[in-house]
Motif scaffolding. Sequence first.
Motif: not given
Length: 187
Positions: A1-25
């Motif tokens: 099962m994958g991680k639950t992410r904010c809906g705006w980034c799901v489905g695009d690897p670049l968006y997901e990477s930005y979300h996971d590593n930078e956004w909101g830090v």
Amino acid sequence: MGKTRCGWCVGDPLYESYHDNEWGVPLHDEQLLFEFLVLETFQAGLSWITILRKRDNFRVAFDNFDYQLIARYDDNKKEELLQNPGIIRNKLKVNSAITNAQNFIKIQEEFGSFDAYIWGFVDGKPIKNAWKDHKECPANTPLSDKISKDLKKRGFKFVGSTVVYAFMQAIGIVNDHTVDCYRYNEV
């Protein structure tokens, strides 16, 4: 099962990477603060993914966001940027990057750092929101209105309240990860 992410980034690897590593830090590095400020101003009227896809091109074109260099860009450099197909070629936004670099330095001189200035609006403590859905998240707030007004008063360009709020999200002044997102409590 994958991680639950904010809906705006799901489905695009670049968006997901930005979300996971930078956004909101919470971010305090001067050069990265300037980078996000420039990228957010170029994003005005466009989608964030458009900017992310061109981010490496922006880094090269804008000398790795060295604000000391950018503050001294001349007409030849402006023309070079306007001919660069790898970035957003908007004359007003290119000019704003230079003006904002100059004003960024003035804020550093006044406050000791841009970090001290921008984080001073929240006494150095991130605002942690509790959205259930990313669509609940506002485009701006009274605080982004206040910061926008202050930046404009200091001569910054393309820093409307919506741009400022996106900047606040990017650098972690606000945590707008949804409560079900795995990053919500991590940042």
